[in-house]
Design an enzyme around this catalytic site. Structure first.
Site, mmCIF file in Angstrom:
data_model
loop_
_atom_site.group_PDB
_atom_site.id
_atom_site.type_symbol
_atom_site.label_atom_id
_atom_site.label_comp_id
_atom_site.label_asym_id
_atom_site.label_seq_id
_atom_site.Cartn_x
_atom_site.Cartn_y
_atom_site.Cartn_z
ATOM 1 N N LYS A 98 35.274 42.841 47.727
ATOM 2 C CA LYS A 98 35.337 44.205 47.778
ATOM 3 C C LYS A 98 33.888 44.700 47.409
ATOM 4 C CE LYS A 98 38.598 44.301 44.720
ATOM 5 N NZ LYS A 98 38.997 43.016 44.223
ATOM 6 N N ARG A 121 45.891 50.710 41.997
ATOM 7 C CA ARG A 121 46.231 49.290 41.769
ATOM 8 C C ARG A 121 47.461 49.155 41.290
ATOM 9 N NH1 ARG A 121 40.866 47.002 40.417
ATOM 10 N NH2 ARG A 121 40.879 44.921 39.625
ATOM 11 N N ARG A 180 29.771 33.748 40.008
ATOM 12 C CA ARG A 180 29.559 35.166 40.162
ATOM 13 C C ARG A 180 28.373 35.742 39.093
ATOM 14 N NH1 ARG A 180 33.161 40.234 41.587
ATOM 15 N NH2 ARG A 180 34.277 39.366 39.604
ATOM 16 N N ARG A 201 30.182 38.396 34.312
ATOM 17 C CA ARG A 201 31.099 39.519 33.698
ATOM 18 C C ARG A 201 31.958 38.595 32.422
ATOM 19 N NH1 ARG A 201 33.677 42.494 38.930
ATOM 20 N NH2 ARG A 201 35.378 42.080 37.406
ATOM 21 N N ARG A 222 44.432 38.033 36.145
ATOM 22 C CA ARG A 222 43.986 39.012 36.863
ATOM 23 C C ARG A 222 44.593 39.196 38.254
ATOM 24 N NH1 ARG A 222 37.641 37.966 36.537
ATOM 25 N NH2 ARG A 222 37.616 39.570 38.645
HETATM 26 P P1 AP5 Z 1 32.797 40.262 45.165
HETATM 27 O O1 AP5 Z 1 32.607 41.007 46.492
HETATM 28 O O2 AP5 Z 1 32.052 40.571 43.835
HETATM 29 O O3 AP5 Z 1 34.419 40.418 44.614
HETATM 30 P P2 AP5 Z 1 35.549 41.718 44.381
HETATM 31 O O4 AP5 Z 1 36.323 41.714 45.467
HETATM 32 O O5 AP5 Z 1 34.566 42.830 44.121
HETATM 33 O O6 AP5 Z 1 35.999 41.152 43.089
HETATM 34 P P3 AP5 Z 1 36.138 41.684 41.643
HETATM 35 O O7 AP5 Z 1 36.331 40.437 40.679
HETATM 36 O O8 AP5 Z 1 35.174 42.690 41.391
HETATM 37 O O9 AP5 Z 1 37.517 42.404 41.595
HETATM 38 P P4 AP5 Z 1 38.275 42.863 40.721
HETATM 39 O O10 AP5 Z 1 39.510 43.737 41.420
HETATM 40 O O11 AP5 Z 1 38.842 41.760 39.832
HETATM 41 O O12 AP5 Z 1 37.548 43.380 39.391
HETATM 42 P P5 AP5 Z 1 37.031 44.984 39.337
HETATM 43 O O13 AP5 Z 1 35.656 45.066 39.077
HETATM 44 O O14 AP5 Z 1 37.532 45.730 40.239
HETATM 45 O O15 AP5 Z 1 32.750 38.962 45.478
HETATM 46 C C1 AP5 Z 1 32.839 37.825 44.367
HETATM 47 C C2 AP5 Z 1 32.081 36.644 44.254
HETATM 48 O O16 AP5 Z 1 32.154 35.984 45.709
HETATM 49 C C3 AP5 Z 1 30.636 37.157 44.499
HETATM 50 O O17 AP5 Z 1 29.685 36.246 43.634
HETATM 51 C C4 AP5 Z 1 30.088 37.109 45.951
HETATM 52 O O18 AP5 Z 1 29.064 36.924 46.005
HETATM 53 C C5 AP5 Z 1 31.079 36.117 46.566
HETATM 54 N N1 AP5 Z 1 31.596 36.193 47.873
HETATM 55 C C6 AP5 Z 1 31.943 37.403 48.256
HETATM 56 N N2 AP5 Z 1 32.388 37.090 49.721
HETATM 57 C C7 AP5 Z 1 32.408 35.769 49.911
HETATM 58 C C8 AP5 Z 1 32.281 34.952 51.062
HETATM 59 N N3 AP5 Z 1 32.826 35.428 52.315
HETATM 60 N N4 AP5 Z 1 32.202 33.500 51.058
HETATM 61 C C9 AP5 Z 1 31.742 33.135 49.749
HETATM 62 N N5 AP5 Z 1 31.528 34.009 48.730
HETATM 63 C C10 AP5 Z 1 31.749 35.330 48.764
HETATM 64 O O19 AP5 Z 1 37.957 45.283 38.003
HETATM 65 C C11 AP5 Z 1 37.588 44.718 36.876
HETATM 66 C C12 AP5 Z 1 38.791 45.219 35.636
HETATM 67 O O20 AP5 Z 1 38.604 46.672 35.374
HETATM 68 C C13 AP5 Z 1 40.194 44.959 36.220
HETATM 69 O O21 AP5 Z 1 40.450 43.773 35.673
HETATM 70 C C14 AP5 Z 1 40.900 46.045 35.302
HETATM 71 O O22 AP5 Z 1 40.793 45.796 33.962
HETATM 72 C C15 AP5 Z 1 39.699 47.056 35.265
HETATM 73 N N6 AP5 Z 1 40.188 48.168 36.507
HETATM 74 C C16 AP5 Z 1 39.355 48.333 37.609
HETATM 75 N N7 AP5 Z 1 40.196 49.084 38.490
HETATM 76 C C17 AP5 Z 1 41.362 49.192 37.543
HETATM 77 C C18 AP5 Z 1 42.356 50.132 38.311
HETATM 78 N N8 AP5 Z 1 42.561 51.097 39.289
HETATM 79 N N9 AP5 Z 1 43.546 49.976 37.417
HETATM 80 C C19 AP5 Z 1 43.588 49.387 36.393
HETATM 81 N N10 AP5 Z 1 42.522 48.950 35.770
HETATM 82 C C20 AP5 Z 1 41.361 48.850 36.535
HETATM 83 ZN ZN ZN Z 2 34.203 44.055 42.222
#
Ligand code: AP5
Ligand code: ZN
Length: 228
Positions: free
Chosen positions: A13, A88, A127, A172, A183
């Site tokens: 994402k 979410r 990452r 992170r 998660r």
């Molecule tokens: P990356 O693109 O960074 O992945 P992502 O989908 O953004 O994953 P996240 O871990 O950021 O998602 P998340 O939903 O767990 O965390 P968020 O920050 O939203 O890619 C990941 C890695 O893989 C990178 O190193 C990239 O280079 C690599 N990669 C990407 N594509 C690839 C491919 N095709 N092939 C190989 N490698 C690849 O949320 C964090 C926390 O915040 C949550 O756990 C929660 O506590 C809180 N939070 C956030 N939003 C909410 C909400 N709406 N409600 C409640 N709590 C929330």
């Molecule tokens: Zn993300």
């Protein structure tokens, strides 16, 4: 254009959101990035969110809905926006529908990044992020130009810097195998069910995110053209 980028932790994402932003000229809004900024700044929201996030739990609906409500009122969201990591839960989904309906708007597309859980641990634990911009790198799949490795092939932390600014990258606190398990459970139990809410309107476009980043991007481009 109000788009949701949907998918599990590590789906891509944050990798693809900013590219869609550049392509369509509408901002990509990551609730994870916004919450991390609040934690760094030590705001009231940040103090409440810090421990929950580090353990891999979900921050309260009230907090995230409040953050999004304020953000989408800003000028740069007038012509649409891309949501990364929101909604979410079913409660967040309903709150979003309600605030959009008040403006006569609705969600126009949900891009679902499909990846099996088994590949996510390697993506998450490899990452490194540039905190200020939210840019993410990967030791194997997207290394920063500056990366140097030791004799065993592990990256030397001091060599991990952002390509654009030269500033230090970091890992992170929730990018551990243990927090990932939590998660993923949250994703399957609370988040996947909201797809059912959007499916009847035919706006959900699935993309195979279990392939190289360029292949994923090509499928996203096709999904942006498909349908509405
Ligand atoms: P990356 O693109 O960074 O992945 P992502 O989908 O953004 O994953 P996240 O871990 O950021 O998602 P998340 O939903 O767990 O965390 P968020 O920050 O939203 O890619 C990941 C890695 O893989 C990178 O190193 C990239 O280079 C690599 N990669 C990407 N594509 C690839 C491919 N095709 N092939 C190989 N490698 C690849 O949320 C964090 C926390 O915040 C949550 O756990 C929660 O506590 C809180 N939070 C956030 N939003 C909410 C909400 N709406 N409600 C409640 N709590 C929330
Ligand atoms: Zn993300």
């Amino acid at each position: 254009n109000i788009m949701i980028l949907f998918g599990p932790p590590g789906a891509g994402k944050g990798t693809h959101g900013p590219k869609i932003e550049d392509l369509l000229g509408i901002p990509a809004l990551s609730t994870g990035d916004m919450l991390r900024a609040a934690v760094s700044a030590g705001t009231e929201v940040g103090k409440k969110a810090k421990a929950v996030m580090a353990s891999g739990g979900l921050v309260s609906d009230e907090i995230v809905v409040g953050i999004i409500r304020d953000r989408i009122k800003e000028e740069d969201c007038k012509h649409g926006f891309i949501l990364d990591g929101f909604p979410r839960t079913l409660a967040q989904t309903k709150a979003l529908d309600k605030m959009l309906a008040e403006e006569g708007a609705c969600v126009t597309k949900v891009i679902e990044l499909e990846v099996p859980d088994s590949v996510l641990e390697e993506r998450i634990t490899g990452r490194w992020i540039h905190k200020k911009s939210g840019r993410s790198y990967h030791v194997k799949y997207a290394p920063p130009k500056s990366m140097k490795t030791d004799a065993s092939g592990k990256p030397i932390p001091e060599s991990m810097t952002d390509d654009a600014t030269g500033e230090a990258l970091m890992q992170r606190p929730d990018d551990t195998a243990k927090a990932l398990t939590k998660r993923l459970a949250g994703y399957h139990n609370e988040t996947v069910p909201i797809l059912k809410h959007y499916e009847p309107s035919g706006i959900v476009k699935a993309v195979n995110a279990n392939q190289g980043m360029n292949g994923v991007w090509d499928e996203i481009l096709a999904a942006l053209k498909r349908g509405s």
